[in-house]
Design a protein around this motif. Sequence first.
Motif, PDB file in Angstrom:
ATOM      1  N   UNK A 113     -11.287   7.815 -15.470  1.00 32.57           N
ATOM      2  CA  UNK A 113     -10.204   7.605 -16.433  1.00 32.57           C
ATOM      3  C   UNK A 113      -8.816   7.803 -15.835  1.00 32.57           C
ATOM      4  N   UNK A 114      -8.723   7.904 -14.517  1.00 34.48           N
ATOM      5  CA  UNK A 114      -7.422   7.970 -13.849  1.00 34.48           C
ATOM      6  C   UNK A 114      -7.471   7.045 -12.637  1.00 34.48           C
ATOM      7  N   UNK A 115      -6.339   6.897 -11.947  1.00 33.54           N
ATOM      8  CA  UNK A 115      -6.231   5.845 -10.943  1.00 33.54           C
ATOM      9  C   UNK A 115      -6.610   6.271  -9.535  1.00 33.54           C
ATOM     10  N   UNK A 116      -6.970   7.555  -9.349  1.00 35.26           N
ATOM     11  CA  UNK A 116      -7.243   8.032  -8.002  1.00 35.26           C
ATOM     12  C   UNK A 116      -8.522   7.426  -7.418  1.00 35.26           C
ATOM     13  N   UNK A 117      -8.476   7.125  -6.138  1.00 36.12           N
ATOM     14  CA  UNK A 117      -9.646   6.634  -5.427  1.00 36.12           C
ATOM     15  C   UNK A 117      -9.243   5.974  -4.118  1.00 36.12           C
ATOM     16  N   UNK A 118     -10.230   5.729  -3.284  1.00 36.56           N
ATOM     17  CA  UNK A 118     -10.003   4.998  -2.038  1.00 36.56           C
ATOM     18  C   UNK A 118     -10.070   3.499  -2.327  1.00 36.56           C
ATOM     19  N   UNK A 119      -9.167   2.745  -1.723  1.00 35.29           N
ATOM     20  CA  UNK A 119      -9.168   1.299  -1.932  1.00 35.29           C
ATOM     21  C   UNK A 119      -9.396   0.561  -0.618  1.00 35.29           C
ATOM     22  N   UNK A 120     -10.342  -0.365  -0.652  1.00 35.38           N
ATOM     23  CA  UNK A 120     -10.512  -1.319   0.442  1.00 35.38           C
ATOM     24  C   UNK A 120      -9.657  -2.529   0.101  1.00 35.38           C
ATOM     25  N   UNK A 121      -8.734  -2.866   0.980  1.00 34.31           N
ATOM     26  CA  UNK A 121      -7.727  -3.868   0.683  1.00 34.31           C
ATOM     27  C   UNK A 121      -8.260  -5.296   0.811  1.00 34.31           C
ATOM     28  N   UNK A 122      -7.850  -6.114  -0.127  1.00 31.75           N
ATOM     29  CA  UNK A 122      -8.005  -7.566  -0.048  1.00 31.75           C
ATOM     30  C   UNK A 122      -6.671  -8.167  -0.481  1.00 31.75           C
ATOM     31  N   UNK A 123      -5.648  -7.843   0.296  1.00 31.47           N
ATOM     32  CA  UNK A 123      -4.282  -8.276  -0.022  1.00 31.47           C
ATOM     33  C   UNK A 123      -4.067  -9.679   0.540  1.00 31.47           C
ATOM     34  N   UNK A 124      -4.473 -10.668  -0.247  1.00 30.37           N
ATOM     35  CA  UNK A 124      -4.429 -12.068   0.166  1.00 30.37           C
ATOM     36  C   UNK A 124      -3.052 -12.627  -0.166  1.00 30.37           C
ATOM     37  N   UNK A 125      -2.067 -12.158   0.593  1.00 32.20           N
ATOM     38  CA  UNK A 125      -0.660 -12.472   0.338  1.00 32.20           C
ATOM     39  C   UNK A 125       0.119 -12.281   1.629  1.00 32.20           C
ATOM     40  N   UNK A 126       1.429 -12.589   1.571  1.00 37.19           N
ATOM     41  CA  UNK A 126       2.272 -12.381   2.744  1.00 37.19           C
ATOM     42  C   UNK A 126       2.282 -10.900   3.145  1.00 37.19           C
ATOM     43  N   UNK A 127       2.098 -10.643   4.433  1.00 31.47           N
ATOM     44  CA  UNK A 127       2.073  -9.289   4.998  1.00 31.47           C
ATOM     45  C   UNK A 127       0.961  -8.435   4.402  1.00 31.47           C
ATOM     46  N   UNK A 128      -0.122  -9.085   3.992  1.00 22.14           N
ATOM     47  CA  UNK A 128      -1.228  -8.366   3.373  1.00 22.14           C
ATOM     48  C   UNK A 128      -2.256  -7.899   4.386  1.00 22.14           C
ATOM     49  N   UNK A 129      -2.912  -6.799   4.047  1.00 25.15           N
ATOM     50  CA  UNK A 129      -4.005  -6.281   4.867  1.00 25.15           C
ATOM     51  C   UNK A 129      -5.339  -6.608   4.224  1.00 25.15           C
ATOM     52  N   UNK A 130      -6.324  -6.981   5.020  1.00 20.58           N
ATOM     53  CA  UNK A 130      -7.654  -7.304   4.513  1.00 20.58           C
ATOM     54  C   UNK A 130      -8.674  -6.475   5.286  1.00 20.58           C
TER      55      UNK A 130
END
Length: 283
Positions: A113-130
Amino acid sequence: MTAADDGFVPLFDGSTLKGWHAAPRVYGSLYPGGPHVHEVFAERGIEPPYEPEKHPAVWTVEDGAIVGRQDEPGSGYGGYLVSDRAFGDFELSLEAKPDWPADTGIMIRRRPDTWEGFQVLLDHRESGGIGGFFGNGLASFSAVPFAVRSRRDANGDVVGLQADDPATSTEPVTPDKIGRLGHAADVEDFLSVWRWGDWNELRIRAVGALPVITTWVNGLKIAELDTATLESPHYDPEAVLATLGSSGHIAFEVHDNDAVFGEARWGHGAACRWRNIRIKELG
């Protein structure tokens, strides 16, 4: 759910959102015991999203895939689709097909119920990390092997990806970001396996109370992060473990737009699609 011969079981039945629930993209503390993200926004003159809890993104099932879009298209609001179940150690396999631009990712060990956590990135955008990592509510650490940008044809249309240019990058990959990783793939190796405009297989393995997280894209090992030994400003492993515990939920993200990236983060009407979502619990 029945396990396949390889030990994986489906997390998505291909036709409904049974086993999942929508959650809005609502911010919390920057890190355990730290200031609220809205305080940081105020210091920087950034206006936070207005009543984001009323706009948890739109999640549908289309052609056998989960599809995530902003609520409503172009509104700038983001959200998550969260697994009802929590998982400890696991290996997760799925296919993703993001539009351009679409800033998304897969959260693991997420709080219910809160936003904390580890995220694996799929930043499919300019200067994004995947395939790299970010700490939502965990001191916003960034641990990425590379970043990408668009490759365009003579008409200016985006036709693929190429390595980001540090000289013009909006989020340059620094030695610190790479140095946090135990393994960091070369961007050219990544570009050789990424399928533009098509489905790409992602695999995520998380093992340990403070997990070692490893990612693969189309069989290529992208990154590995030991969250027990990670060093980043305000990142405290003991506080992170106390906050997250040794298990948590899996979530897909539709990012909101902001004052810095605007629609460069999530294009008007953009979507991300997920299918063949399977998990194997370990130990």
